[in-house]
Write a protein that holds these residues in place. Structure first.
Motif, PDB file in Angstrom:
ATOM      1  N   HIS A 195       0.849  -1.222   0.101  1.00 35.63           N
ATOM      2  CA  HIS A 195      -0.047  -0.160   0.017  1.00 35.63           C
ATOM      3  C   HIS A 195       0.946   1.295  -0.105  1.00 35.63           C
ATOM      4  CE1 HIS A 195       0.805  -0.830   4.201  1.00 35.63           C
ATOM      5  NE2 HIS A 195       0.796   0.373   4.512  1.00 35.63           N
ATOM      6  N   ARG A 196       2.052   1.211   0.480  1.00 39.07           N
ATOM      7  CA  ARG A 196       2.869   2.169   0.520  1.00 39.07           C
ATOM      8  C   ARG A 196       3.293   2.940  -0.879  1.00 39.07           C
ATOM      9  NH1 ARG A 196       5.845   3.996   4.532  1.00 39.07           N
ATOM     10  NH2 ARG A 196       7.626   4.179   3.502  1.00 39.07           N
ATOM     11  N   GLN A 197       2.914   2.149  -1.955  1.00 33.70           N
ATOM     12  CA  GLN A 197       3.164   2.781  -3.376  1.00 33.70           C
ATOM     13  C   GLN A 197       2.184   3.832  -3.618  1.00 33.70           C
ATOM     14  OE1 GLN A 197       5.307   2.237  -5.640  1.00 33.70           O
ATOM     15  NE2 GLN A 197       6.038   0.065  -5.789  1.00 33.70           N
ATOM     16  N   GLU A 198       1.147   4.239  -2.695  1.00 33.90           N
ATOM     17  CA  GLU A 198       0.154   5.172  -2.904  1.00 33.90           C
ATOM     18  C   GLU A 198       0.550   6.404  -2.166  1.00 33.90           C
ATOM     19  OE1 GLU A 198      -1.994   4.584  -5.536  1.00 33.90           O
ATOM     20  OE2 GLU A 198      -0.938   2.648  -5.650  1.00 33.90           O
ATOM     21  N   ARG A 199       1.524   6.359  -1.500  1.00 35.66           N
ATOM     22  CA  ARG A 199       1.662   7.425  -0.528  1.00 35.66           C
ATOM     23  C   ARG A 199       2.265   8.729  -1.359  1.00 35.66           C
ATOM     24  NH1 ARG A 199       6.215   4.283  -0.441  1.00 35.66           N
ATOM     25  NH2 ARG A 199       8.594   5.343  -0.035  1.00 35.66           N
ATOM     26  N   THR A 200       1.854   9.955  -0.723  1.00 33.07           N
ATOM     27  CA  THR A 200       1.836  11.201  -1.318  1.00 33.07           C
ATOM     28  C   THR A 200       3.544  11.330  -1.726  1.00 33.07           C
ATOM     29  OG1 THR A 200       0.166  11.904   0.303  1.00 33.07           O
ATOM     30  CG2 THR A 200       1.497  13.849  -0.692  1.00 33.07           C
ATOM     31  N   PHE A 201       3.561  11.846  -2.784  1.00 34.30           N
ATOM     32  CA  PHE A 201       4.900  12.199  -3.426  1.00 34.30           C
ATOM     33  C   PHE A 201       5.023  13.591  -3.875  1.00 34.30           C
ATOM     34  CE2 PHE A 201       8.066  12.151  -7.034  1.00 34.30           C
ATOM     35  CZ  PHE A 201       9.023  11.469  -6.292  1.00 34.30           C
ATOM     36  N   LEU A 202       6.096  14.222  -3.321  1.00 39.66           N
ATOM     37  CA  LEU A 202       6.207  15.637  -3.556  1.00 39.66           C
ATOM     38  C   LEU A 202       5.409  16.449  -3.977  1.00 39.66           C
ATOM     39  CD1 LEU A 202       9.563  14.990  -5.315  1.00 39.66           C
ATOM     40  CD2 LEU A 202       9.444  15.341  -2.805  1.00 39.66           C
ATOM     41  N   PRO A 203       4.216  16.976  -3.028  1.00 33.55           N
ATOM     42  CA  PRO A 203       3.317  17.802  -3.390  1.00 33.55           C
ATOM     43  C   PRO A 203       3.722  19.296  -3.501  1.00 33.55           C
ATOM     44  CG  PRO A 203       2.987  17.226  -1.348  1.00 33.55           C
ATOM     45  CD  PRO A 203       4.114  16.224  -1.640  1.00 33.55           C
ATOM     46  N   PRO A 204       2.879  20.152  -4.180  1.00 36.84           N
ATOM     47  CA  PRO A 204       3.164  21.434  -4.005  1.00 36.84           C
ATOM     48  C   PRO A 204       2.796  22.053  -2.678  1.00 36.84           C
ATOM     49  CG  PRO A 204       1.096  20.995  -5.217  1.00 36.84           C
ATOM     50  CD  PRO A 204       1.822  19.761  -5.208  1.00 36.84           C
ATOM     51  N   LYS A 205       3.528  23.360  -2.361  1.00 40.13           N
ATOM     52  CA  LYS A 205       3.396  23.563  -1.070  1.00 40.13           C
ATOM     53  C   LYS A 205       2.239  23.932  -0.620  1.00 40.13           C
ATOM     54  CE  LYS A 205       4.468  27.655   1.728  1.00 40.13           C
ATOM     55  NZ  LYS A 205       5.144  29.035   1.809  1.00 40.13           N
ATOM     56  N   GLU A 206       1.228  24.102  -1.278  1.00 41.12           N
ATOM     57  CA  GLU A 206      -0.441  24.322  -0.953  1.00 41.12           C
ATOM     58  C   GLU A 206      -1.037  23.082  -0.661  1.00 41.12           C
ATOM     59  OE1 GLU A 206       0.028  24.919  -5.757  1.00 41.12           O
ATOM     60  OE2 GLU A 206       1.004  25.404  -3.704  1.00 41.12           O
ATOM     61  N   HIS A 207      -0.348  22.000  -1.058  1.00 43.97           N
ATOM     62  CA  HIS A 207      -1.253  20.655  -0.821  1.00 43.97           C
ATOM     63  C   HIS A 207      -0.281  19.810   0.251  1.00 43.97           C
ATOM     64  CE1 HIS A 207      -3.729  20.964  -4.756  1.00 43.97           C
ATOM     65  NE2 HIS A 207      -4.323  21.491  -3.550  1.00 43.97           N
ATOM     66  N   CYS A 208       0.602  20.423   1.102  1.00 45.43           N
ATOM     67  CA  CYS A 208       1.448  19.774   2.038  1.00 45.43           C
ATOM     68  C   CYS A 208       0.641  19.379   2.880  1.00 45.43           C
ATOM     69  CB  CYS A 208       2.687  20.787   2.451  1.00 45.43           C
ATOM     70  SG  CYS A 208       3.649  19.849   3.801  1.00 45.43           S
ATOM     71  N   PRO A 209       0.758  17.906   3.150  1.00 41.61           N
ATOM     72  CA  PRO A 209      -0.100  17.191   4.166  1.00 41.61           C
ATOM     73  C   PRO A 209       0.285  17.527   5.776  1.00 41.61           C
ATOM     74  CG  PRO A 209       1.192  15.553   3.184  1.00 41.61           C
ATOM     75  CD  PRO A 209       1.299  16.852   2.158  1.00 41.61           C
ATOM     76  N   LEU A 210       1.463  18.059   5.908  1.00 39.11           N
ATOM     77  CA  LEU A 210       2.202  18.253   7.270  1.00 39.11           C
ATOM     78  C   LEU A 210       2.035  19.679   7.579  1.00 39.11           C
ATOM     79  CD1 LEU A 210       5.418  16.110   6.784  1.00 39.11           C
ATOM     80  CD2 LEU A 210       3.034  15.466   7.450  1.00 39.11           C
ATOM     81  N   CYS A 211       1.286  20.650   6.827  1.00 37.11           N
ATOM     82  CA  CYS A 211       1.019  22.046   7.270  1.00 37.11           C
ATOM     83  C   CYS A 211       0.010  22.022   8.252  1.00 37.11           C
ATOM     84  CB  CYS A 211       1.266  22.738   5.896  1.00 37.11           C
ATOM     85  SG  CYS A 211       2.793  23.109   5.128  1.00 37.11           S
ATOM     86  N   PRO A 212      -0.254  23.225   8.596  1.00 37.62           N
ATOM     87  CA  PRO A 212      -1.575  23.243   9.433  1.00 37.62           C
ATOM     88  C   PRO A 212      -2.784  23.354   8.721  1.00 37.62           C
ATOM     89  CG  PRO A 212       0.075  24.936  10.418  1.00 37.62           C
ATOM     90  CD  PRO A 212       0.886  24.477   8.953  1.00 37.62           C
ATOM     91  N   SER A 213      -3.663  23.060   9.152  1.00 39.94           N
ATOM     92  CA  SER A 213      -5.051  23.092   8.253  1.00 39.94           C
ATOM     93  C   SER A 213      -5.555  24.570   8.240  1.00 39.94           C
ATOM     94  CB  SER A 213      -6.151  22.251   8.550  1.00 39.94           C
ATOM     95  OG  SER A 213      -5.784  20.760   8.337  1.00 39.94           O
ATOM     96  N   ARG A 214      -6.102  25.003   7.216  1.00 34.13           N
ATOM     97  CA  ARG A 214      -6.927  26.324   7.223  1.00 34.13           C
ATOM     98  C   ARG A 214      -8.414  26.050   6.983  1.00 34.13           C
ATOM     99  NH1 ARG A 214      -2.604  28.447   9.858  1.00 34.13           N
ATOM    100  NH2 ARG A 214      -0.883  28.445   8.666  1.00 34.13           N
ATOM    101  N   GLU A 215      -9.131  27.122   7.779  1.00 36.20           N
ATOM    102  CA  GLU A 215     -10.796  26.958   7.467  1.00 36.20           C
ATOM    103  C   GLU A 215     -11.005  27.112   5.709  1.00 36.20           C
ATOM    104  OE1 GLU A 215     -13.653  26.323   8.891  1.00 36.20           O
ATOM    105  OE2 GLU A 215     -12.745  26.948  10.460  1.00 36.20           O
TER     106      GLU A 215
END
Length: 348
Positions: free
Chosen positions: A58-78
């Protein structure tokens, strides 16, 4: 009293998220989608190398170098992109990896295999160092870096308390040269149901004699940096040209036995090692950083240390593992440790 605040949040898909901060964390969570989460890894035994291999397709599907605006480790915004952290601010965040190699409730391995197989019991966590999308251990403030060190310490204690866990390893992969798929400053922690081969060999060496205590007095030509109670050096037996180890002068099985003063000194020295790496070629330096702490039952003799494995041998040249390294396990290094130590020592 511990020098941080801690808040546990259960994500929409059931995974645990823990927020750590120097101040109370009272913001309400933002809405988050329940993303698919059904990993089914397993173990298979390698009969010639006599070691277990983890299979996690299943690790083949992990997120790969997304653009900054789609970074999954940034804080969420309303109303914005929903990240792994459904809060508008945080200092350090730890959560169960959505694409883990080891899981707390493993499924049985496939039947009918020609080699022994086992359940991939364990836990894989992501440690987000900061809410800032750009940065490193070197650019964190001293206060932020110390908080992160306390988080590593707390996770060691929590994960070693889990049933079936034999070894816990925090690590960081930094830079695309080592295969990083997310640029946001972060590391990971694996909690294993077994003692991996390298740690088995290290444990045996420490049981036989205090290897690092014997070595430390002879390392002045290899010294890179030091902090009260700790030494950073290029090992005289380095397998990578700019390999660096960070070792306490007194034997400790892991971070969990450090005093408050030792925690602060350790955090400062880690930051300066990364700063020296970045200054070496005037750019963010790729590396793998691994914490080597005592496996369960080895606390009496094991000597905690951190190892940095950087793949660069020059500004525009990478150290690739070739036939002798991959096939025979015998490394060939084209730079002398005392010379690379001198460069790192003088670069700041």
């Amino acid at each position: 009293m511990l020098p941080y605040y801690r808040r546990v949040h259960r994500k929409a898909d059931g995974r645990e998220l823990i927020l750590y901060g120097l101040h109370p964390l009272e913001d309400p969570p933002l809405p988050e989608p329940a993303l698919p989460y059904s990993p089914a890894p397993h173990l298979r035994y390698h009969p010639l190398r006599r070691e277990w291999v983890v299979y996690a397709a299943h690790r083949q599907e992990r997120t790969f170098l997304p653009p900054k605006e789609h970074c999954p480790l940034c804080p969420s915004r309303e109303g914005g992109f929903p990240t792994e952290i459904p809060f508008s601010r945080f200092q350090v965040a730890v959560f169960d990896n959505r694409f883990p190699s080891l899981v707390p409730s493993p499924t049985p391995p496939p039947e009918g295999l020609p080699v022994p197989a086992g359940e991939a019991l364990g836990r894989c966590e992501v440690v987000v160092y900061t809410e800032a999308h750009v940065g490193s251990l070197a650019t964190l403030t001293e206060e932020e870096r110390l908080l992160l060190a306390w988080v590593w310490r707390e996770r060691y204690q929590a994960l070693y308390a889990l049933k079936g866990i034999q070894f816990v390893m925090p690590f960081e992969n930094r830079g695309e040269a080592v295969g990083v798929t997310l640029h946001h400053p972060h590391g990971q922690i694996y909690a294993y149901p077994l003692v991996p081969p390298i740690l088995e060999r290290e444990s045996q060496a420490f049981r036989e004699r205090p290897v690092l205590l014997e070595l430390l007095p002879h390392l002045e030509p290899y010294r890179v940096d030091q902090e009260e109670g700790f030494l950073a050096f290029v090992p005289p037996f380095a397998r990578y040209p700019y390999e660096v180890w960070v070792v306490p002068w007194q034997r400790h099985p892991g971070l969990w036995t450090f005093s408050h003063e030792e925690m602060a000194a350790f955090a400062r020295l880690l930051g300066r090692v990364v700063a020296r790496y970045d200054a070496l070629f005037g750019e963010a330096f790729p590396y793998v950083m691994v914490f080597h702490a005592a496996p369960l039952g080895e606390e009496r003799t094991f000597h905690f240390h951190v190892e940095f494995y950087p793949p660069k041998r020059a500004k525009d040249k990478l150290k690739f593992l070739a036939g002798t390294e991959l096939g025979a396990g015998t490394f060939v290094v084209d730079a002398l440790p005392e010379e690379t130590a001198k460069r790192l020592r003088e670069v700041l």
